[in-house]
Motif scaffolding. Sequence first.
Motif, PDB file in Angstrom:
ATOM      1  N   ASN A 140       0.812  -1.217   0.000  1.00 22.00           N
ATOM      2  CA  ASN A 140       0.000   0.000   0.000  1.00 22.00           C
ATOM      3  C   ASN A 140       0.852   1.277   0.000  1.00 22.00           C
ATOM      4  OD1 ASN A 140      -2.528   1.098  -0.309  1.00 22.00           O
ATOM      5  ND2 ASN A 140      -2.789   1.479   1.887  1.00 22.00           N
ATOM      6  N   GLU A 141       2.007   1.185  -0.689  1.00 16.81           N
ATOM      7  CA  GLU A 141       2.880   2.347  -0.819  1.00 16.81           C
ATOM      8  C   GLU A 141       2.726   2.949  -2.205  1.00 16.81           C
ATOM      9  OE1 GLU A 141       6.685   0.908   1.906  1.00 16.81           O
ATOM     10  OE2 GLU A 141       6.762   0.851  -0.278  1.00 16.81           O
ATOM     11  N   LYS A 142       2.873   4.264  -2.266  1.00  9.58           N
ATOM     12  CA  LYS A 142       2.855   4.943  -3.563  1.00  9.58           C
ATOM     13  C   LYS A 142       4.291   5.149  -4.039  1.00  9.58           C
ATOM     14  CE  LYS A 142      -1.343   7.677  -4.194  1.00  9.58           C
ATOM     15  NZ  LYS A 142      -2.239   7.000  -3.235  1.00  9.58           N
ATOM     16  N   VAL A 143       4.539   4.770  -5.289  1.00 10.23           N
ATOM     17  CA  VAL A 143       5.851   4.996  -5.889  1.00 10.23           C
ATOM     18  C   VAL A 143       5.661   5.859  -7.129  1.00 10.23           C
ATOM     19  CG1 VAL A 143       7.805   3.871  -7.030  1.00 10.23           C
ATOM     20  CG2 VAL A 143       6.787   2.826  -5.006  1.00 10.23           C
ATOM     21  N   HIS A 144       6.578   6.831  -7.317  1.00  8.27           N
ATOM     22  CA  HIS A 144       6.486   7.716  -8.482  1.00  8.27           C
ATOM     23  C   HIS A 144       7.582   7.381  -9.473  1.00  8.27           C
ATOM     24  CE1 HIS A 144       4.367   9.817  -5.265  1.00  8.27           C
ATOM     25  NE2 HIS A 144       3.575  10.214  -6.244  1.00  8.27           N
ATOM     26  N   GLU A 145       7.163   7.074 -10.694  1.00  7.89           N
ATOM     27  CA  GLU A 145       8.132   6.619 -11.685  1.00  7.89           C
ATOM     28  C   GLU A 145       8.112   7.466 -12.939  1.00  7.89           C
ATOM     29  OE1 GLU A 145       7.368   2.531 -12.636  1.00  7.89           O
ATOM     30  OE2 GLU A 145       8.430   1.811 -10.849  1.00  7.89           O
ATOM     31  N   LEU A 146       9.288   7.595 -13.541  1.00  7.14           N
ATOM     32  CA  LEU A 146       9.356   8.140 -14.894  1.00  7.14           C
ATOM     33  C   LEU A 146      10.123   7.150 -15.758  1.00  7.14           C
ATOM     34  CD1 LEU A 146       9.968  11.744 -16.105  1.00  7.14           C
ATOM     35  CD2 LEU A 146      10.963   9.804 -17.290  1.00  7.14           C
ATOM     36  N   GLU A 147       9.460   6.695 -16.801  1.00  7.47           N
ATOM     37  CA  GLU A 147      10.064   5.759 -17.745  1.00  7.47           C
ATOM     38  C   GLU A 147      10.067   6.372 -19.131  1.00  7.47           C
ATOM     39  OE1 GLU A 147       7.991   1.729 -15.941  1.00  7.47           O
ATOM     40  OE2 GLU A 147       7.868   2.145 -18.100  1.00  7.47           O
ATOM     41  N   VAL A 148      11.145   6.124 -19.864  1.00  2.40           N
ATOM     42  CA  VAL A 148      11.167   6.461 -21.287  1.00  2.40           C
ATOM     43  C   VAL A 148      11.342   5.141 -22.015  1.00  2.40           C
ATOM     44  CG1 VAL A 148      12.288   7.784 -23.108  1.00  2.40           C
ATOM     45  CG2 VAL A 148      12.330   8.641 -20.752  1.00  2.40           C
ATOM     46  N   GLU A 149      10.397   4.794 -22.874  1.00  2.00           N
ATOM     47  CA  GLU A 149      10.603   3.553 -23.610  1.00  2.00           C
ATOM     48  C   GLU A 149      10.527   3.788 -25.105  1.00  2.00           C
ATOM     49  OE1 GLU A 149       7.156   1.197 -21.826  1.00  2.00           O
ATOM     50  OE2 GLU A 149       6.849   0.778 -23.952  1.00  2.00           O
ATOM     51  N   LEU A 150      11.121   2.873 -25.843  1.00  2.00           N
ATOM     52  CA  LEU A 150      11.010   2.978 -27.295  1.00  2.00           C
ATOM     53  C   LEU A 150       9.573   2.655 -27.667  1.00  2.00           C
ATOM     54  CD1 LEU A 150      14.327   1.511 -28.728  1.00  2.00           C
ATOM     55  CD2 LEU A 150      13.652   3.895 -28.416  1.00  2.00           C
ATOM     56  N   ALA A 151       8.937   3.589 -28.373  1.00  2.00           N
ATOM     57  CA  ALA A 151       7.520   3.439 -28.697  1.00  2.00           C
ATOM     58  C   ALA A 151       7.297   2.254 -29.625  1.00  2.00           C
ATOM     59  CB  ALA A 151       6.997   4.728 -29.338  1.00  2.00           C
ATOM     60  N   SER A 152       8.300   1.937 -30.438  1.00  2.00           N
ATOM     61  CA  SER A 152       8.116   0.853 -31.395  1.00  2.00           C
ATOM     62  C   SER A 152       9.361  -0.018 -31.485  1.00  2.00           C
ATOM     63  CB  SER A 152       7.795   1.443 -32.777  1.00  2.00           C
ATOM     64  OG  SER A 152       8.054   0.490 -33.787  1.00  2.00           O
ATOM     65  N   SER A 153       9.256  -1.230 -30.921  1.00  2.00           N
ATOM     66  CA  SER A 153      10.374  -2.166 -31.037  1.00  2.00           C
ATOM     67  C   SER A 153      10.584  -2.555 -32.493  1.00  2.00           C
ATOM     68  CB  SER A 153      10.093  -3.428 -30.218  1.00  2.00           C
ATOM     69  OG  SER A 153       9.946  -3.093 -28.868  1.00  2.00           O
TER      70      SER A 153
END
Lengths: 263, 263
Positions: free
Chosen positions: A209-222
Amino acid sequence: MGTRYEASILRYKPADDITRYVSDWLLRHISKLDNSPHIEIEAKLGILLDKRSSQRLFISSVETEAVISQNEMRFIRFQSDMTIDQHGNFNRLLNKAVADLKGAVKYTHRYEVDTFYPPSRGEAERVRVSVDKKTDEVIATIQKKRIADLNVYNPSSKLDYRISLNMEVPAEMPYSDQDAIYSRDKDRMSYVYQAVQIDLTQVTDSIKNEKVHELEVELASSETLLREKEKLDNRQPNQFQEIVGVLLNNVRVLAKEANKFQR
Amino acid sequence: MGTRYEASILRYKPADDITRYVSDWLLRHISKLDNSPHIEIEAKLGILLDKRSSQRLFISSVETEAVISQNEMRFIRFQSDMTIDQHGNFNRLLNKAVADLKGAVKYTHRYEVDTFYPPSRGEAERVRVSVDKKTDEVIATIQKKRIADLNVYNPSSKLDYRISLNMEVPAEMPYSDQDAIYSRDKDRMSYVYQAVQIDLTQVTDSIKNEKVHELEVELASSETLLREKEKLDNRQPNQFQEIVGVLLNNVRVLAKEANKFQR
């Protein structure tokens, strides 16, 4: 206007060493996966935590951004988290980019629930079912497998980053809800711009029940990356390294911005 | 043609972290020198030698190019030398660049003798008199003072590099030859291209009688850099960091080439 300088006397600009290293690393791993279309390549902002000191990693011998060796990672843990203020500031910054880029960025805000089920018989990976909370639609049923990670020490920023190569293989829907191991809520804003998708996510875990804040950058198209890899494998002109550079440069400009925020 | 990608969602490409670090370091030191026109900025290819092992430096925790901290340099020595084969290959490579760039590279080959004299009364720096061996003309009479060095670990290449900031102050001609401390012969090929001068030198020391092979890349014009710094100090658009990047990129492409040579 200024003077126009050639990049070097050999008339080319060398790729920065980290882009070169990450490209070679990806090429090697993707080849080992037989160029599977199910690869996912993502980079997360966070902190490299030194397990020995429980502090952010500090490497006294070097002053600049560098890929950490696998051997050194025995003592280090990557923590994909940031303060809620940093998260809010990234949100404002990216919303401004949406406005500045006039329609070129595709923005979506979704509330999802990921529910995890035990692996099917004979398999190692749990099954993840993602449901859109608003529509109750199943978005995806997959098995995600971590293939490899690369961690980048980024001492000039408040945030380090990790690049991950995963496999996301479509799976069959589990028969019964009773088997569910746990679930997590995701409040996710996505910004798709050209080769990358930037996800700003608040994750709430059902157990902790913890909140984690994430920022991800992913390749939109493999697929796009795999097409460039095929050209490279055939010794044709290609944009493989350029696309990897775009992924890294997006991570880097965002990491830099984190310095401007109050913590 | 390929797809045109913006460098990032913030529509700029971050400078690589080493260029940024070197730029900031130079700005700081040049300001401390009151923007003296006598600065000389050069980078040398060579080897970072670990004094503890007498081997080339190997940092097990990082995998990529990085600036070494001053603290770590207590254990490390930079050796500006290379094999005669590497030197010969650089010579061929640069001669090819002269041909490829059709007149844009200024090439000179000089045989010089540097003779060193004790410092004038009240001064710390020796006086160096450089004479052209062919014409017997005095080329320069200077006092050279080392201000600061930055060392860059370059594990993907056979060669590391060091960036140096020196002061080269014109000095008076020493009265008598009898005071000469020692001299060295320099067989130097220089290639000036836009912002940089690449010197490929074979140095023979009069005392040790050893031949050392050096490759240096220096900024051809300190004035140009100082003009850009002035703009930067006045918050005007400027090419300070770009010129530093050109210096580094020349060093990097040449260091990369060293990998292709036989040792």
